[in-house]
Design a protein around this motif. Structure first.
Motif, PDB file in Angstrom:
ATOM      1  N   ARG A 106       0.777  -1.263   0.010  1.00  0.00           N
ATOM      2  CA  ARG A 106       0.187  -0.008  -0.086  1.00  0.00           C
ATOM      3  C   ARG A 106       0.816   1.380  -0.104  1.00  0.00           C
ATOM      4  N   ALA A 107       2.111   1.074   0.809  1.00  0.00           N
ATOM      5  CA  ALA A 107       2.857   2.315   0.770  1.00  0.00           C
ATOM      6  C   ALA A 107       3.644   2.773  -0.543  1.00  0.00           C
ATOM      7  N   ILE A 108       3.780   1.813  -1.211  1.00  0.00           N
ATOM      8  CA  ILE A 108       4.361   2.165  -2.831  1.00  0.00           C
ATOM      9  C   ILE A 108       3.362   2.494  -3.512  1.00  0.00           C
ATOM     10  N   ALA A 109       2.201   2.005  -3.605  1.00  0.00           N
ATOM     11  CA  ALA A 109       1.043   2.622  -4.184  1.00  0.00           C
ATOM     12  C   ALA A 109       0.629   3.926  -4.013  1.00  0.00           C
ATOM     13  N   GLU A 110       0.644   4.436  -2.470  1.00  0.00           N
ATOM     14  CA  GLU A 110       0.184   5.788  -2.240  1.00  0.00           C
ATOM     15  C   GLU A 110       1.467   6.573  -2.412  1.00  0.00           C
ATOM     16  N   GLY A 111       2.656   6.057  -2.660  1.00  0.00           N
ATOM     17  CA  GLY A 111       3.661   6.821  -2.877  1.00  0.00           C
ATOM     18  C   GLY A 111       3.920   7.166  -4.289  1.00  0.00           C
ATOM     19  N   GLY A 112       2.752   6.877  -5.179  1.00  0.00           N
ATOM     20  CA  GLY A 112       2.688   7.177  -6.514  1.00  0.00           C
ATOM     21  C   GLY A 112       3.286   5.868  -7.356  1.00  0.00           C
ATOM     22  N   GLY A 113       3.908   4.948  -6.732  1.00  0.00           N
ATOM     23  CA  GLY A 113       4.504   3.845  -7.734  1.00  0.00           C
ATOM     24  C   GLY A 113       5.924   4.467  -7.977  1.00  0.00           C
ATOM     25  N   VAL A 114       6.540   3.142  -8.343  1.00  0.00           N
ATOM     26  CA  VAL A 114       7.923   3.385  -8.748  1.00  0.00           C
ATOM     27  C   VAL A 114       8.156   3.643 -10.016  1.00  0.00           C
ATOM     28  N   ASP A 115       8.816   4.868 -10.333  1.00  0.00           N
ATOM     29  CA  ASP A 115       9.366   4.984 -11.557  1.00  0.00           C
ATOM     30  C   ASP A 115      10.478   4.359 -12.378  1.00  0.00           C
ATOM     31  N   VAL A 116      11.372   3.855 -11.625  1.00  0.00           N
ATOM     32  CA  VAL A 116      12.358   2.887 -12.544  1.00  0.00           C
ATOM     33  C   VAL A 116      12.981   2.239 -11.158  1.00  0.00           C
ATOM     34  N   GLN A 117      12.794   0.685 -11.382  1.00  0.00           N
ATOM     35  CA  GLN A 117      13.130  -0.345 -10.604  1.00  0.00           C
ATOM     36  C   GLN A 117      14.507  -1.217 -11.050  1.00  0.00           C
ATOM     37  N   LEU A 118      15.483  -1.046  -9.940  1.00  0.00           N
ATOM     38  CA  LEU A 118      16.638  -1.821 -10.368  1.00  0.00           C
ATOM     39  C   LEU A 118      16.498  -3.204  -9.731  1.00  0.00           C
ATOM     40  N   ALA A 141       6.029  -1.166 -11.515  1.00  0.00           N
ATOM     41  CA  ALA A 141       7.024  -0.147 -11.742  1.00  0.00           C
ATOM     42  C   ALA A 141       6.879   0.332 -13.267  1.00  0.00           C
ATOM     43  N   LYS A 142       7.098   1.370 -13.482  1.00  0.00           N
ATOM     44  CA  LYS A 142       7.152   1.922 -14.847  1.00  0.00           C
ATOM     45  C   LYS A 142       8.080   1.525 -15.773  1.00  0.00           C
ATOM     46  N   HIS A 143       9.391   1.414 -15.180  1.00  0.00           N
ATOM     47  CA  HIS A 143      10.706   0.896 -15.981  1.00  0.00           C
ATOM     48  C   HIS A 143      11.418   0.077 -15.098  1.00  0.00           C
ATOM     49  N   LEU A 144      11.743  -1.233 -15.658  1.00  0.00           N
ATOM     50  CA  LEU A 144      12.177  -2.361 -14.959  1.00  0.00           C
ATOM     51  C   LEU A 144      13.688  -2.392 -15.610  1.00  0.00           C
ATOM     52  N   ILE A 145      14.889  -2.359 -14.859  1.00  0.00           N
ATOM     53  CA  ILE A 145      16.166  -2.525 -15.495  1.00  0.00           C
ATOM     54  C   ILE A 145      16.965  -3.627 -14.628  1.00  0.00           C
ATOM     55  N   LEU A 146      16.948  -4.701 -15.181  1.00  0.00           N
ATOM     56  CA  LEU A 146      17.665  -5.852 -14.822  1.00  0.00           C
ATOM     57  C   LEU A 146      19.255  -5.781 -14.952  1.00  0.00           C
ATOM     58  N   ILE A 147      19.859  -6.026 -13.951  1.00  0.00           N
ATOM     59  CA  ILE A 147      21.380  -5.780 -14.314  1.00  0.00           C
ATOM     60  C   ILE A 147      22.091  -7.315 -13.892  1.00  0.00           C
ATOM     61  N   ALA A 148      23.045  -7.790 -14.808  1.00  0.00           N
ATOM     62  CA  ALA A 148      23.457  -8.910 -14.372  1.00  0.00           C
ATOM     63  C   ALA A 148      25.065  -8.964 -15.223  1.00  0.00           C
ATOM     64  N   THR A 149      26.029  -9.470 -14.313  1.00  0.00           N
ATOM     65  CA  THR A 149      27.460  -9.386 -14.735  1.00  0.00           C
ATOM     66  C   THR A 149      27.903 -10.783 -14.305  1.00  0.00           C
ATOM     67  N   GLY A 150      28.833 -11.287 -15.047  1.00  0.00           N
ATOM     68  CA  GLY A 150      29.666 -12.423 -14.672  1.00  0.00           C
ATOM     69  C   GLY A 150      28.821 -13.585 -15.444  1.00  0.00           C
ATOM     70  N   GLU A 151      29.837 -14.780 -15.598  1.00  0.00           N
ATOM     71  CA  GLU A 151      29.364 -15.919 -16.319  1.00  0.00           C
ATOM     72  C   GLU A 151      28.436 -16.779 -15.258  1.00  0.00           C
ATOM     73  N   SER A 152      28.498 -16.661 -13.956  1.00  0.00           N
ATOM     74  CA  SER A 152      27.575 -17.390 -13.168  1.00  0.00           C
ATOM     75  C   SER A 152      25.992 -16.960 -13.513  1.00  0.00           C
ATOM     76  N   LYS A 153      25.949 -15.745 -14.083  1.00  0.00           N
ATOM     77  CA  LYS A 153      24.433 -15.550 -14.150  1.00  0.00           C
ATOM     78  C   LYS A 153      24.053 -15.858 -15.524  1.00  0.00           C
ATOM     79  N   ALA A 154      24.848 -16.454 -16.395  1.00  0.00           N
ATOM     80  CA  ALA A 154      24.602 -16.458 -17.919  1.00  0.00           C
ATOM     81  C   ALA A 154      23.237 -17.383 -18.143  1.00  0.00           C
ATOM     82  N   ASP A 155      23.124 -18.435 -17.571  1.00  0.00           N
ATOM     83  CA  ASP A 155      22.027 -19.413 -17.693  1.00  0.00           C
ATOM     84  C   ASP A 155      20.839 -18.850 -17.273  1.00  0.00           C
ATOM     85  N   ALA A 156      21.064 -18.062 -16.125  1.00  0.00           N
ATOM     86  CA  ALA A 156      19.647 -17.391 -15.342  1.00  0.00           C
ATOM     87  C   ALA A 156      19.221 -16.329 -16.460  1.00  0.00           C
ATOM     88  N   VAL A 157      20.276 -15.356 -17.054  1.00  0.00           N
ATOM     89  CA  VAL A 157      20.076 -14.391 -17.898  1.00  0.00           C
ATOM     90  C   VAL A 157      19.230 -14.840 -19.096  1.00  0.00           C
TER      91      VAL A 157
END
Length: 259
Positions: free
Chosen positions: A117-129, A189-205
């Protein structure tokens, strides 16, 4: 969805920081802040821009993705403390407007409802990392999570606990439970940014970006969102079947089109 492949971690951090800076400079905004190792370089780059270029966060407020249940917020492993040590203490973002789920609440179920509820009442997230776990989780939405889930308690997998053990004095000290924004909450959220680095994340990405939409890989829910940027280094992109196309598309991106 736009997939941006950069040569190294530093360029990943710079690209993501560019997006956050643009949102912050546009006026009052709500940032969705992830914890863990993936966004730390971005936070350091934003702090540098604050110090050297006058980037001000005074008009922003923020919500965290998650928090451990039962871990005192002043303990350094809590995400309440982590985000302050890694980011908030280095910029002019008022700590009072950086909100996280209360993992010490006497009624955890009620706290989950309150946080949504707090997120919604705050206007929602503009950019979510977002980071991504080796098993494809985002936030702490482990495999099997409902794709429409709301903020709630989740039990961490042993793999996630093992991955996070480096932040604790001993593996057994990692809590078993967390309060996390649900996949449905994240998708608002209005914009999602998914960050991933390294070979260990390759399968998940690869599973999140090119695999089926499935609760088996919770991060695949980003395929449903209208504005997603996946920013990865070459190592994390190594299992992407369409990597050459993603590089081509980014190299030929219209000058007027931002992430």
């Amino acid at each position: 969805m736009e997939v941006v492949i950069r040569p190294d971690v530093a360029e990943v951090d710079s690209v993501v920081a560019d997006v956050v800076e643009r949102v912050v400079r546009s006026g009052s905004c709500v940032l969705g802040l992830a914890t863990g190792s993936s966004p730390v370089g971005t936070y350091r780059e934003l702090a540098r821009r604050h110090r050297e270029n006058g980037l001000s966060f005074s008009g922003a407020r923020a919500f965290l993705l998650d928090e451990y249940v039962g871990l005192p917020k002043d303990q350094e492993q809590s995400y309440f403390s982590f985000i302050r040590a890694e980011f908030v203490d280095h910029v002019d973002l008022d700590p009072a407007v950086v909100e996280s789920p209360n993992g010490e609440a006497s009624d955890i179920a009620a706290e989950a409802i309150r946080y949504d509820r707090a997120i919604a009442e705050g206007g929602g997230v503009d950019v979510q990392l977002l980071g991504i776990g080796t098993d494809g989780h985002i936030g702490f939405n482990e495999p099997g999570s409902s794709l429409r889930s709301r903020t709630r308690v989740k039990t961490l997998t042993e793999q996630t606990r093992a991955d996070n053990a480096r932040f604790f004095d001993a593996p057994d000290a990692v809590p078993h439970h967390v309060l996390t924004q649900g996949l449905g909450t994240i998708l608002e959220a209005k914009h999602l940014i998914l960050i991933a680095t390294g070979e260990s994340k390759a399968d998940a990405v690869a599973a999140a970006v090119e695999g089926p939409l499935s609760a088996f890989c919770p991060a695949s829910v980003i395929q449903w969102h209208q504005h997603v940027s996946v920013v990865v280094d070459e190592a994390a992109a190594s299992k992407l079947a369409l990597a050459d196309y993603y590089r081509y598309a980014f190299a030929n991106k219209p000058a007027w089109q931002s992430l």
